[in-house]
Scaffold this motif. Structure first.
Motif, mmCIF file in Angstrom:
data_model
loop_
_atom_site.group_PDB
_atom_site.id
_atom_site.type_symbol
_atom_site.label_atom_id
_atom_site.label_comp_id
_atom_site.label_asym_id
_atom_site.label_seq_id
_atom_site.Cartn_x
_atom_site.Cartn_y
_atom_site.Cartn_z
ATOM 1 N N GLU A 37 0.867 -1.179 0.000
ATOM 2 C CA GLU A 37 0.000 0.000 0.000
ATOM 3 C C GLU A 37 0.901 1.225 0.000
ATOM 4 O OE1 GLU A 37 -3.261 0.358 -0.167
ATOM 5 O OE2 GLU A 37 -3.959 -1.676 0.257
ATOM 6 N N SER A 38 0.562 2.207 -0.808
ATOM 7 C CA SER A 38 1.317 3.457 -0.815
ATOM 8 C C SER A 38 0.684 4.416 0.190
ATOM 9 C CB SER A 38 1.295 4.088 -2.202
ATOM 10 O OG SER A 38 -0.020 4.491 -2.533
ATOM 11 N N LYS A 39 1.422 5.464 0.542
ATOM 12 C CA LYS A 39 0.887 6.476 1.443
ATOM 13 C C LYS A 39 -0.378 7.077 0.846
ATOM 14 C CE LYS A 39 1.624 11.036 3.420
ATOM 15 N NZ LYS A 39 0.334 11.530 2.926
ATOM 16 N N SER A 40 -0.367 7.346 -0.463
ATOM 17 C CA SER A 40 -1.537 7.968 -1.096
ATOM 18 C C SER A 40 -2.746 7.032 -1.106
ATOM 19 C CB SER A 40 -1.214 8.452 -2.505
ATOM 20 O OG SER A 40 -0.830 7.383 -3.329
ATOM 21 N N SER A 41 -2.523 5.740 -1.285
ATOM 22 C CA SER A 41 -3.664 4.815 -1.251
ATOM 23 C C SER A 41 -4.224 4.701 0.162
ATOM 24 C CB SER A 41 -3.288 3.437 -1.801
ATOM 25 O OG SER A 41 -2.429 2.742 -0.923
ATOM 26 N N ILE A 42 -3.358 4.762 1.163
ATOM 27 C CA ILE A 42 -3.798 4.744 2.565
ATOM 28 C C ILE A 42 -4.566 6.017 2.874
ATOM 29 C CG2 ILE A 42 -2.995 4.828 4.960
ATOM 30 C CD1 ILE A 42 -0.723 2.895 4.048
ATOM 31 N N ASP A 43 -4.025 7.162 2.433
ATOM 32 C CA ASP A 43 -4.721 8.443 2.626
ATOM 33 C C ASP A 43 -6.139 8.365 2.075
ATOM 34 O OD1 ASP A 43 -2.419 9.571 3.703
ATOM 35 O OD2 ASP A 43 -1.884 10.656 1.869
ATOM 36 N N SER A 44 -6.266 7.852 0.864
ATOM 37 C CA SER A 44 -7.555 7.777 0.185
ATOM 38 C C SER A 44 -8.524 6.854 0.908
ATOM 39 C CB SER A 44 -7.341 7.308 -1.252
ATOM 40 O OG SER A 44 -8.560 7.213 -1.922
ATOM 41 N N LYS A 45 -8.055 5.670 1.275
ATOM 42 C CA LYS A 45 -8.924 4.701 1.953
ATOM 43 C C LYS A 45 -9.423 5.241 3.289
ATOM 44 C CE LYS A 45 -7.094 0.467 -0.025
ATOM 45 N NZ LYS A 45 -6.494 -0.829 0.216
ATOM 46 N N ILE A 46 -8.511 5.806 4.061
ATOM 47 C CA ILE A 46 -8.897 6.302 5.373
ATOM 48 C C ILE A 46 -9.792 7.531 5.240
ATOM 49 C CG2 ILE A 46 -8.059 7.281 7.548
ATOM 50 C CD1 ILE A 46 -5.699 5.330 7.374
ATOM 51 N N SER A 47 -9.510 8.386 4.288
ATOM 52 C CA SER A 47 -10.330 9.570 4.069
ATOM 53 C C SER A 47 -11.779 9.188 3.727
ATOM 54 C CB SER A 47 -9.743 10.416 2.938
ATOM 55 O OG SER A 47 -10.579 11.497 2.640
ATOM 56 N N ARG A 48 -11.936 8.195 2.850
ATOM 57 C CA ARG A 48 -13.276 7.725 2.479
ATOM 58 C C ARG A 48 -13.925 6.946 3.607
ATOM 59 N NH1 ARG A 48 -10.581 5.463 -1.874
ATOM 60 N NH2 ARG A 48 -11.103 3.430 -1.021
ATOM 61 N N SER A 50 -14.033 3.862 3.537
ATOM 62 C CA SER A 50 -14.560 2.640 2.905
ATOM 63 C C SER A 50 -13.398 1.733 2.530
ATOM 64 C CB SER A 50 -15.404 2.981 1.676
ATOM 65 O OG SER A 50 -14.648 3.706 0.737
ATOM 66 N N PHE A 51 -13.073 0.867 3.465
ATOM 67 C CA PHE A 51 -12.018 -0.108 3.232
ATOM 68 C C PHE A 51 -12.469 -1.434 3.807
ATOM 69 C CE2 PHE A 51 -10.814 2.887 6.628
ATOM 70 C CZ PHE A 51 -10.909 2.072 7.751
ATOM 71 N N SER A 52 -11.805 -2.480 3.378
ATOM 72 C CA SER A 52 -12.209 -3.823 3.792
ATOM 73 C C SER A 52 -11.808 -4.109 5.239
ATOM 74 C CB SER A 52 -11.560 -4.868 2.878
ATOM 75 O OG SER A 52 -10.154 -4.896 3.093
ATOM 76 N N ALA A 53 -12.468 -5.083 5.801
ATOM 77 C CA ALA A 53 -12.098 -5.556 7.134
ATOM 78 C C ALA A 53 -10.670 -6.097 7.109
ATOM 79 C CB ALA A 53 -13.073 -6.636 7.609
ATOM 80 N N THR A 54 -10.283 -6.670 5.994
ATOM 81 C CA THR A 54 -8.917 -7.180 5.842
ATOM 82 C C THR A 54 -7.918 -6.045 6.000
ATOM 83 O OG1 THR A 54 -9.652 -8.942 4.378
ATOM 84 C CG2 THR A 54 -7.319 -8.349 4.273
ATOM 85 N N PHE A 55 -8.160 -4.911 5.332
ATOM 86 C CA PHE A 55 -7.268 -3.764 5.436
ATOM 87 C C PHE A 55 -7.221 -3.247 6.873
ATOM 88 C CE2 PHE A 55 -6.607 0.880 5.321
ATOM 89 C CZ PHE A 55 -5.340 0.917 4.767
ATOM 90 N N LEU A 56 -8.366 -3.170 7.534
ATOM 91 C CA LEU A 56 -8.413 -2.715 8.921
ATOM 92 C C LEU A 56 -7.562 -3.611 9.814
ATOM 93 C CD1 LEU A 56 -9.553 -0.947 11.225
ATOM 94 C CD2 LEU A 56 -11.497 -2.530 11.321
#
Length: 91
Positions: A37-48, A50-56
């Motif tokens: 995961e890149s910093k920008s993809s993490i920024d986007s997921k957390i900002s929204r 809306s991410f999977s339970a797996t990511f959490l």
């Protein structure tokens, strides 16, 4: 109706703040687990929020969080309970 994305976002953000972990540091910690995961993809997921339970779970494991307590308050905001150990505090 409850905004569940907002609640899970706040839960993850609170755990990151408690441990003093930035999104860039989280990207490095996830990389150590083999999660790309890149910093920008993490920024986007957390900002929204809306991410999977797996990511959490990957994030929580990466930052060393092995236990969370979720309490519903009168305001209907989910909060993570304070752990008994000291947090990382930078001077």
């Amino acid at each position: 109706m409850a905004n569940w994305n907002d609640k899970v976002k706040r839960l993850l953000k609170s755990e990151l703040v408690k441990r003093g972990v930035s999104h860039a540091e989280l990207a490095d910690l996830l990389h150590n687990l083999g999660v790309k995961e890149s910093k920008s993809s993490i920024d986007s997921k957390i900002s929204r929020g809306s991410f999977s339970a797996t990511f959490l779970i990957q994030c929580l494991i990466a930052i060393g969080c092995d236990k969370i307590e979720i309490t519903s308050y009168e305001t209907e905001i989910l909060m993570a309970a304070e752990p008994e150990s000291k947090y990382k505090i930078e001077a």
